[in-house]
Design a protein around this motif. Structure first.
Motif, PDB file in Angstrom:
ATOM      1  N   ASN A   1       0.355  -4.409  -7.466  1.00  0.00           N
ATOM      2  CA  ASN A   1      -0.792  -5.031  -6.800  1.00  0.00           C
ATOM      3  C   ASN A   1      -1.955  -4.045  -6.786  1.00  0.00           C
ATOM      4  O   ASN A   1      -1.849  -2.970  -6.201  1.00  0.00           O
TER       5      ASN A   1
ATOM      6  N   ARG B   1      -6.138  -3.074  -6.083  1.00  0.00           N
ATOM      7  CA  ARG B   1      -7.203  -3.402  -5.137  1.00  0.00           C
ATOM      8  C   ARG B   1      -8.502  -3.550  -5.920  1.00  0.00           C
ATOM      9  O   ARG B   1      -8.795  -2.749  -6.802  1.00  0.00           O
ATOM     10  N   TRP B   2      -9.288  -4.561  -5.543  1.00  0.00           N
ATOM     11  CA  TRP B   2     -10.552  -4.820  -6.210  1.00  0.00           C
ATOM     12  C   TRP B   2     -11.687  -4.845  -5.197  1.00  0.00           C
ATOM     13  O   TRP B   2     -11.513  -5.318  -4.058  1.00  0.00           O
TER      14      TRP B   2
ATOM     15  N   VAL C   1     -13.113  -4.779  -0.171  1.00  0.00           N
ATOM     16  CA  VAL C   1     -12.040  -4.248  -1.006  1.00  0.00           C
ATOM     17  C   VAL C   1     -10.780  -4.973  -0.567  1.00  0.00           C
ATOM     18  O   VAL C   1     -10.373  -4.882   0.596  1.00  0.00           O
ATOM     19  N   ARG C   2     -10.201  -5.720  -1.484  1.00  0.00           N
ATOM     20  CA  ARG C   2      -9.081  -6.576  -1.109  1.00  0.00           C
ATOM     21  C   ARG C   2      -8.006  -6.533  -2.185  1.00  0.00           C
ATOM     22  O   ARG C   2      -8.264  -6.286  -3.359  1.00  0.00           O
ATOM     23  N   SER C   3      -6.789  -6.818  -1.788  1.00  0.00           N
ATOM     24  CA  SER C   3      -5.666  -6.830  -2.707  1.00  0.00           C
ATOM     25  C   SER C   3      -5.834  -7.901  -3.782  1.00  0.00           C
ATOM     26  O   SER C   3      -6.314  -9.014  -3.520  1.00  0.00           O
ATOM     27  N   GLU C   4      -5.382  -7.550  -4.963  1.00  0.00           N
ATOM     28  CA  GLU C   4      -5.418  -8.470  -6.107  1.00  0.00           C
ATOM     29  C   GLU C   4      -4.707  -9.777  -5.783  1.00  0.00           C
ATOM     30  O   GLU C   4      -5.163 -10.858  -6.175  1.00  0.00           O
TER      31      GLU C   4
ATOM     32  N   TRP D   1     -14.134   4.492   0.855  1.00  0.00           N
ATOM     33  CA  TRP D   1     -13.529   3.855  -0.312  1.00  0.00           C
ATOM     34  C   TRP D   1     -13.446   4.853  -1.462  1.00  0.00           C
ATOM     35  O   TRP D   1     -14.431   5.544  -1.772  1.00  0.00           O
TER      36      TRP D   1
ATOM     37  N   GLY E   1       0.810  -1.207   0.000  1.00  0.00           N
ATOM     38  CA  GLY E   1       0.000   0.000   0.000  1.00  0.00           C
ATOM     39  C   GLY E   1       0.841   1.253   0.000  1.00  0.00           C
ATOM     40  O   GLY E   1       2.069   1.227  -0.111  1.00  0.00           O
TER      41      GLY E   1
ATOM     42  N   ASP F   1      -3.996   1.712  -6.010  1.00  0.00           N
ATOM     43  CA  ASP F   1      -3.124   0.536  -5.994  1.00  0.00           C
ATOM     44  C   ASP F   1      -2.525   0.340  -4.611  1.00  0.00           C
ATOM     45  O   ASP F   1      -2.398   1.274  -3.812  1.00  0.00           O
ATOM     46  N   ALA F   2      -2.162  -0.916  -4.342  1.00  0.00           N
ATOM     47  CA  ALA F   2      -1.504  -1.257  -3.081  1.00  0.00           C
ATOM     48  C   ALA F   2      -0.261  -2.070  -3.417  1.00  0.00           C
ATOM     49  O   ALA F   2      -0.167  -3.257  -3.100  1.00  0.00           O
TER      50      ALA F   2
END
Length: 302
Positions: free
Chosen positions: A161, A163-164, A239-242, A202, A146, A265-266
Motif C-alpha cells: 500500500n 501513500r499518495w 496524503v492518503r493511502s492508495e 510530509w 504503516g 509506503d504504508a
C-alpha cells in the motif's frame, strides 16, 4: 491463586475503567467483585490494585501478575484449541482489531466470510484508530497500516500500500499543479492524525534525493473518510493511502500530485503476540486474510 479463573478475573478488571464496569462485564455486583479481589490479595499476601485512585490502577505486583498471567492464559487456551483442532474442528472467539476505514471496507467482509466457513468460531471485530500500544494486548489479531515502530508483536505481510498526495481537479485549477514538494508549504493542506506521527511533516523521496516539507494543516481529522471528502470538495491537499484514493484517482475525481516523488509506503500488516503456539483459529484467519489480497491487491486491479 487457585486456578486460571482468578487470573481471568484479574485480567477482566485490568481491562475495565473501574470496578462498576468490571462488575457489569463479569455479571456480578460491585461488592462481589471487591470481595473476590480482596480474597485473592489475602491469599497472595500482596496488594494488587490501588483502589484509592479515581480509576483502577494496578500496583507493580498486580501488573506483573497480569502480564505474565495473560501469557499463561493464552498458552492454556492455545493448548485447548489445539486439542479441539486435533478432532478436526476450530472453536473459540477470535478478537480482531482494524483501522476504521480499512476495517469497514476490507476486514469486516473477510471476518464475516471466515465465520461463515468456520461456524464454531465466534468473531469479535473492533474498528478503531487507537495507538497500537494502547489496544494490542486486548486482541488476537491487529491489522495495522504503516510503519511498525518498536513493538514486541509479530508482523505478517497482508498487502502492499503506497501513500499518495492528492487534490481535486478544481483545487489544481485554482492553485496550479505543484512542481516540487516544497511548493506544498504554500498550499492549503489537510492532516490525518494517526499512529502518533508528526502529521504535518510530509516526507518525499526521488532516487537518493529526499525532501521533508512542513505543510499548513488548516484542517485535520482522525477519520480518513472525512479528509478524503474534504479533498474531493477542493478544500486542500491530502496524503492518503492508495487503498482509499486509487478509485478516485482512476475516476478523475482526485488528481495525484507529484507522482515522480515517493512518499513512505504504508503497507498492510497483521500482528499477533507470538509466532508459534497460536490457536488454530488465529492462524487460519491470518491465511484467509492474506489470500483476499493475492495475487494483486484490489486497489491495484485496473
Amino acid at each position: 491463586m487457585k486456578d486460571s479463573a482468578d487470573l481471568r478475573f484479574l485480567l477482566t478488571i485490568r481491562a475495565s475503567e473501574n470496578l462498576l464496569a468490571a462488575a457489569r462485564t463479569l455479571g456480578l455486583t460491585p461488592s462481589a467483585v471487591t470481595q473476590r479481589l480482596q480474597q485473592i490479595e489475602r491469599r497472595l499476601d500482596v496488594r494488587l490494585v490501588d483502589r484509592s485512585a479515581r480509576r483502577l490502577r494496578f500496583t507493580e505486583e498486580g501488573e506483573l501478575l497480569c502480564t505474565r498471567g495473560a501469557v499463561l492464559i493464552e498458552q492454556f487456551d492455545a493448548l485447548l484449541d489445539d486439542l479441539h483442532a486435533r478432532r478436526g474442528g476450530m472453536v473459540g472467539t477470535l478478537k480482531i482489531n482494524a483501522p476504521l476505514g480499512f476495517g469497514r471496507r476490507y476486514v469486516a467482509p473477510a471476518a464475516a466470510h471466515f465465520q461463515e466457513l468456520h461456524p464454531e468460531v465466534d468473531i469479535a471485530l473492533t474498528l478503531s484508530d487507537e495507538p497500537l500500544t494502547e489496544i494490542a494486548d486486548r486482541f488476537d489479531v491487529v491489522v495495522h497500516i504503516g510503519e511498525l515502530r518498536l513493538s514486541n508483536l509479530i508482523g505478517y505481510a497482508v498487502a502492499p500500500n503506497a501513500r499518495w498526495a492528492c487534490a481535486s481537479p478544481a483545487f489544481v485549477k485554482r492553485y496550479g499543479m505543484p512542481a516540487t514538494p516544497e511548493a506544498l508549504a504554500a498550499l492549503p493542506c489537510i492532516a490525518l492524525p494517526e499512529n502518533n506521527e508528526d502529521v504535518t511533516l510530509w516526507h518525499f523521496s526521488k532516487g537518493r534525493t529526499t525532501r521533508s516539507v512542513r505543510v499548513p494543516g488548516r484542517l485535520s481529522c482522525n477519520d480518513g473518510d472525512v479528509i478524503r471528502r474534504w479533498a474531493l470538495e477542493g478544500r486542500g491537499v491530502i496524503v492518503r493511502s492508495e487503498w482509499d484514493v486509487a478509485d478516485d484517482v482512476a475516476r478523475g475525481t482526485l488528481v495525484r500530485l507529484l507522482p515522480a516523488w515517493k512518499l513512505p509506503d504504508a503497507n498492510v500488516i497483521a500482528l499477533t503476540h507470538q509466532r508459534t503456539g497460536l490457536p488454530m483459529r488465529t492462524t487460519m484467519f491470518m491465511r484467509h486474510l492474506q489470500a483476499r489480497f493475492r495475487p494483486v491487491a484490489p486497489w491495484r486491479v485496473r
